[in-house]
Design a protein around this motif. Structure first.
Motif, PDB file in Angstrom:
ATOM      1  N   ILE A 110      38.286  52.476  46.906  1.00 17.15           N
ATOM      2  CA  ILE A 110      37.564  52.248  48.156  1.00 17.15           C
ATOM      3  C   ILE A 110      37.563  50.761  48.484  1.00 17.15           C
ATOM      4  O   ILE A 110      37.722  49.914  47.605  1.00 17.15           O
ATOM      5  CB  ILE A 110      36.117  52.809  48.113  1.00 17.15           C
ATOM      6  CG1 ILE A 110      35.318  52.195  46.963  1.00 17.15           C
ATOM      7  CG2 ILE A 110      36.141  54.333  48.028  1.00 17.15           C
ATOM      8  CD1 ILE A 110      33.842  52.592  46.952  1.00 17.15           C
ATOM      9  N   SER A 111      37.381  50.456  49.773  1.00 16.37           N
ATOM     10  CA  SER A 111      37.464  49.060  50.221  1.00 16.37           C
ATOM     11  C   SER A 111      36.276  48.222  49.756  1.00 16.37           C
ATOM     12  O   SER A 111      36.321  46.998  49.804  1.00 16.37           O
ATOM     13  CB  SER A 111      37.561  49.016  51.751  1.00 16.37           C
ATOM     14  OG  SER A 111      36.415  49.627  52.337  1.00 16.37           O
ATOM     15  N   ALA A 112      35.208  48.869  49.257  1.00 10.37           N
ATOM     16  CA  ALA A 112      34.008  48.135  48.823  1.00 10.37           C
ATOM     17  C   ALA A 112      34.278  47.236  47.626  1.00 10.37           C
ATOM     18  O   ALA A 112      33.594  46.228  47.436  1.00 10.37           O
ATOM     19  CB  ALA A 112      32.891  49.117  48.494  1.00 10.37           C
ATOM     20  N   GLY A 113      35.283  47.577  46.807  1.00 10.89           N
ATOM     21  CA  GLY A 113      35.573  46.740  45.643  1.00 10.89           C
ATOM     22  C   GLY A 113      36.343  47.489  44.575  1.00 10.89           C
ATOM     23  O   GLY A 113      36.667  48.670  44.738  1.00 10.89           O
ATOM     24  N   PRO A 114      36.621  46.817  43.449  1.00 14.40           N
ATOM     25  CA  PRO A 114      37.418  47.414  42.370  1.00 14.40           C
ATOM     26  C   PRO A 114      36.737  48.630  41.734  1.00 14.40           C
ATOM     27  O   PRO A 114      35.514  48.645  41.555  1.00 14.40           O
ATOM     28  CB  PRO A 114      37.543  46.280  41.347  1.00 14.40           C
ATOM     29  CG  PRO A 114      37.196  45.033  42.076  1.00 14.40           C
ATOM     30  CD  PRO A 114      36.243  45.428  43.158  1.00 14.40           C
ATOM     31  N   SER A 115      37.550  49.609  41.391  1.00 15.63           N
ATOM     32  CA  SER A 115      37.050  50.813  40.720  1.00 15.63           C
ATOM     33  C   SER A 115      36.685  50.503  39.271  1.00 15.63           C
ATOM     34  O   SER A 115      37.239  49.584  38.664  1.00 15.63           O
ATOM     35  CB  SER A 115      38.105  51.918  40.721  1.00 15.63           C
ATOM     36  OG  SER A 115      38.401  52.314  42.031  1.00 15.63           O
ATOM     37  N   MET A 116      35.762  51.299  38.745  1.00 16.37           N
ATOM     38  CA  MET A 116      35.461  51.243  37.312  1.00 16.37           C
ATOM     39  C   MET A 116      36.703  51.732  36.568  1.00 16.37           C
ATOM     40  O   MET A 116      37.329  52.710  36.974  1.00 16.37           O
ATOM     41  CB  MET A 116      34.261  52.144  36.997  1.00 16.37           C
ATOM     42  CG  MET A 116      33.857  52.176  35.539  1.00 16.37           C
ATOM     43  SD  MET A 116      33.128  50.643  34.920  1.00 16.37           S
ATOM     44  CE  MET A 116      31.466  50.727  35.604  1.00 16.37           C
ATOM     45  N   SER A 117      37.056  51.073  35.493  1.00 14.63           N
ATOM     46  CA  SER A 117      38.207  51.494  34.702  1.00 14.63           C
ATOM     47  C   SER A 117      37.975  52.901  34.152  1.00 14.63           C
ATOM     48  O   SER A 117      36.847  53.287  33.847  1.00 14.63           O
ATOM     49  CB  SER A 117      38.415  50.521  33.540  1.00 14.63           C
ATOM     50  OG  SER A 117      39.371  51.020  32.637  1.00 14.63           O
ATOM     51  N   SER A 118      39.071  53.660  34.036  1.00 14.78           N
ATOM     52  CA  SER A 118      38.944  55.016  33.481  1.00 14.78           C
ATOM     53  C   SER A 118      38.894  54.993  31.961  1.00 14.78           C
ATOM     54  O   SER A 118      38.664  56.011  31.322  1.00 14.78           O
ATOM     55  CB  SER A 118      40.104  55.890  33.953  1.00 14.78           C
ATOM     56  OG  SER A 118      41.320  55.312  33.524  1.00 14.78           O
ATOM     57  N   ASP A 119      39.113  53.825  31.379  1.00 17.98           N
ATOM     58  CA  ASP A 119      39.081  53.691  29.922  1.00 17.98           C
ATOM     59  C   ASP A 119      38.366  52.384  29.586  1.00 17.98           C
ATOM     60  O   ASP A 119      39.002  51.340  29.434  1.00 17.98           O
ATOM     61  CB  ASP A 119      40.509  53.702  29.364  1.00 17.98           C
ATOM     62  CG  ASP A 119      40.530  53.598  27.847  1.00 17.98           C
ATOM     63  OD1 ASP A 119      39.498  53.900  27.209  1.00 17.98           O
ATOM     64  OD2 ASP A 119      41.580  53.204  27.294  1.00 17.98           O
ATOM     65  N   VAL A 120      37.035  52.451  29.502  1.00 19.26           N
ATOM     66  CA  VAL A 120      36.242  51.246  29.266  1.00 19.26           C
ATOM     67  C   VAL A 120      35.970  51.101  27.771  1.00 19.26           C
ATOM     68  O   VAL A 120      35.543  52.048  27.118  1.00 19.26           O
ATOM     69  CB  VAL A 120      34.904  51.306  30.043  1.00 19.26           C
ATOM     70  CG1 VAL A 120      33.992  50.150  29.657  1.00 19.26           C
ATOM     71  CG2 VAL A 120      35.167  51.285  31.543  1.00 19.26           C
ATOM     72  N   ARG A 121      36.220  49.900  27.253  1.00 18.77           N
ATOM     73  CA  ARG A 121      35.904  49.568  25.861  1.00 18.77           C
ATOM     74  C   ARG A 121      35.078  48.296  25.872  1.00 18.77           C
ATOM     75  O   ARG A 121      35.543  47.263  26.365  1.00 18.77           O
ATOM     76  CB  ARG A 121      37.184  49.346  25.047  1.00 18.77           C
ATOM     77  CG  ARG A 121      38.003  50.596  24.863  1.00 18.77           C
ATOM     78  CD  ARG A 121      39.335  50.280  24.184  1.00 18.77           C
ATOM     79  NE  ARG A 121      40.236  51.410  24.300  1.00 18.77           N
ATOM     80  CZ  ARG A 121      40.245  52.447  23.480  1.00 18.77           C
ATOM     81  NH1 ARG A 121      39.384  52.508  22.492  1.00 18.77           N
ATOM     82  NH2 ARG A 121      41.101  53.436  23.654  1.00 18.77           N
ATOM     83  N   LEU A 122      33.870  48.385  25.337  1.00 13.78           N
ATOM     84  CA  LEU A 122      32.966  47.236  25.335  1.00 13.78           C
ATOM     85  C   LEU A 122      32.436  46.979  23.933  1.00 13.78           C
ATOM     86  O   LEU A 122      31.867  47.880  23.311  1.00 13.78           O
ATOM     87  CB  LEU A 122      31.763  47.500  26.263  1.00 13.78           C
ATOM     88  CG  LEU A 122      32.024  47.767  27.744  1.00 13.78           C
ATOM     89  CD1 LEU A 122      30.720  48.134  28.439  1.00 13.78           C
ATOM     90  CD2 LEU A 122      32.662  46.555  28.398  1.00 13.78           C
ATOM     91  N   LYS A 123      32.610  45.753  23.458  1.00 12.25           N
ATOM     92  CA  LYS A 123      31.984  45.397  22.192  1.00 12.25           C
ATOM     93  C   LYS A 123      30.488  45.187  22.460  1.00 12.25           C
ATOM     94  O   LYS A 123      30.070  45.023  23.617  1.00 12.25           O
ATOM     95  CB  LYS A 123      32.627  44.141  21.605  1.00 12.25           C
ATOM     96  CG  LYS A 123      32.436  42.896  22.436  1.00 12.25           C
ATOM     97  CD  LYS A 123      33.156  41.718  21.816  1.00 12.25           C
ATOM     98  CE  LYS A 123      32.939  40.464  22.659  1.00 12.25           C
ATOM     99  NZ  LYS A 123      33.643  39.303  22.134  1.00 12.25           N
ATOM    100  N   PRO A 124      29.649  45.190  21.438  1.00  7.68           N
ATOM    101  CA  PRO A 124      28.213  44.977  21.648  1.00  7.68           C
ATOM    102  C   PRO A 124      27.950  43.707  22.463  1.00  7.68           C
ATOM    103  O   PRO A 124      28.526  42.647  22.189  1.00  7.68           O
ATOM    104  CB  PRO A 124      27.665  44.855  20.223  1.00  7.68           C
ATOM    105  CG  PRO A 124      28.594  45.697  19.408  1.00  7.68           C
ATOM    106  CD  PRO A 124      29.947  45.485  20.020  1.00  7.68           C
ATOM    107  N   GLY A 125      27.143  43.851  23.504  1.00  5.76           N
ATOM    108  CA  GLY A 125      26.799  42.726  24.369  1.00  5.76           C
ATOM    109  C   GLY A 125      27.707  42.570  25.575  1.00  5.76           C
ATOM    110  O   GLY A 125      27.362  41.885  26.537  1.00  5.76           O
ATOM    111  N   ALA A 126      28.880  43.200  25.573  1.00  2.00           N
ATOM    112  CA  ALA A 126      29.825  43.072  26.691  1.00  2.00           C
ATOM    113  C   ALA A 126      29.431  43.992  27.837  1.00  2.00           C
ATOM    114  O   ALA A 126      28.687  44.957  27.659  1.00  2.00           O
ATOM    115  CB  ALA A 126      31.240  43.390  26.208  1.00  2.00           C
ATOM    116  N   LYS A 127      29.946  43.675  29.046  1.00  2.00           N
ATOM    117  CA  LYS A 127      29.599  44.497  30.204  1.00  2.00           C
ATOM    118  C   LYS A 127      30.811  44.828  31.057  1.00  2.00           C
ATOM    119  O   LYS A 127      31.840  44.153  30.987  1.00  2.00           O
ATOM    120  CB  LYS A 127      28.531  43.812  31.047  1.00  2.00           C
ATOM    121  CG  LYS A 127      28.960  42.556  31.759  1.00  2.00           C
ATOM    122  CD  LYS A 127      27.778  41.979  32.553  1.00  2.00           C
ATOM    123  CE  LYS A 127      28.154  40.668  33.229  1.00  2.00           C
ATOM    124  NZ  LYS A 127      27.034  40.089  33.960  1.00  2.00           N
TER     125      LYS A 127
END
Length: 202
Positions: A150-167
């Protein structure tokens, strides 16, 4: 005649038992879920004010806080040590396509929800957030996400990996009928299978 009456009573009893069984199955499907709808900031404010006197508690009970756009909910996953702070940052109704070749089906529209995820756990968060979110309209109809830019902004990744504290920050998109009025959006860890389900009123 007595025989027919007994058969009729037995049939009625069997129907009643079947109805009770169906009701139990219907409620049982979500009986393990715990709806989390108290915003994190308000929850911590209540904990702090609890050290003082009663008026603060009276104030909070007079107007119960329910999460809405801009609020953060603290959620836990199925595994010990997994947790996320999830924020519904923005919502765009009737979102415009970011791709000239892709659009909602006739009679439908897109609603974009921007989520921010912060890993508050002690383990790496690895999941597809699109699978974790659902939208419900005021008629109780539920809608899953659709893969759309959508034109509102970047999509959430379909494969998110976050170390503790990351966003992570990104948009997820729901395709709903034009006549539907969005009521709530939910998010649960572990691709929607976690017991805790965060709910925001729209």
């Amino acid at each position: 005649m007595f025989h027919h009456t007994r058969i009729r009573l037995a049939a009625t009893a069997a129907a009643a038992v079947a109805a009770i069984g169906l009701t139990a199955c219907g409620t049982g499907s979500g009986s393990g879920d715990e709806i989390v709808d108290k915003p994190k900031a308000n929850a911590s404010a209540k904990a702090d004010s609890g050290k003082e006197k009663e008026p603060a508690a009276e104030k909070s009970s007079a107007a119960p806080d329910v999460a809405k756009v801009g609020d953060t909910l603290a959620l836990k996953g199925m595994e010990s040590g997994s947790g996320l702070d999830v924020t519904v940052v923005k919502v765009v109704d009737n979102a415009k396509s970011g791709d000239e070749f892709f659009a909602p089906e006739d009679g439908n529209r897109w609603i974009g929800v921007q989520f921010q995820l912060v890993n508050t756990g002690t383990k790496v968060y690895s999941d597809a957030p699109d699978n974790s979110a659902k939208m419900t309209d005021d008629q109780g109809q539920q809608f899953g996400t659709t893969l759309a830019e959508i034109s509102a902004g970047p999509s959430m990744s379909s494969d998110v990996r976050l170390k503790p504290g990351a966003k992570a920050l990104g948009w997820v998109v729901f395709e709903v009928p034009k006549a539907s009025k969005a009521a709530t959006v939910t998010f649960a860890m572990d691709s929607g299978f976690a017991q805790q389900v965060g709910e925001w009123k729209l």
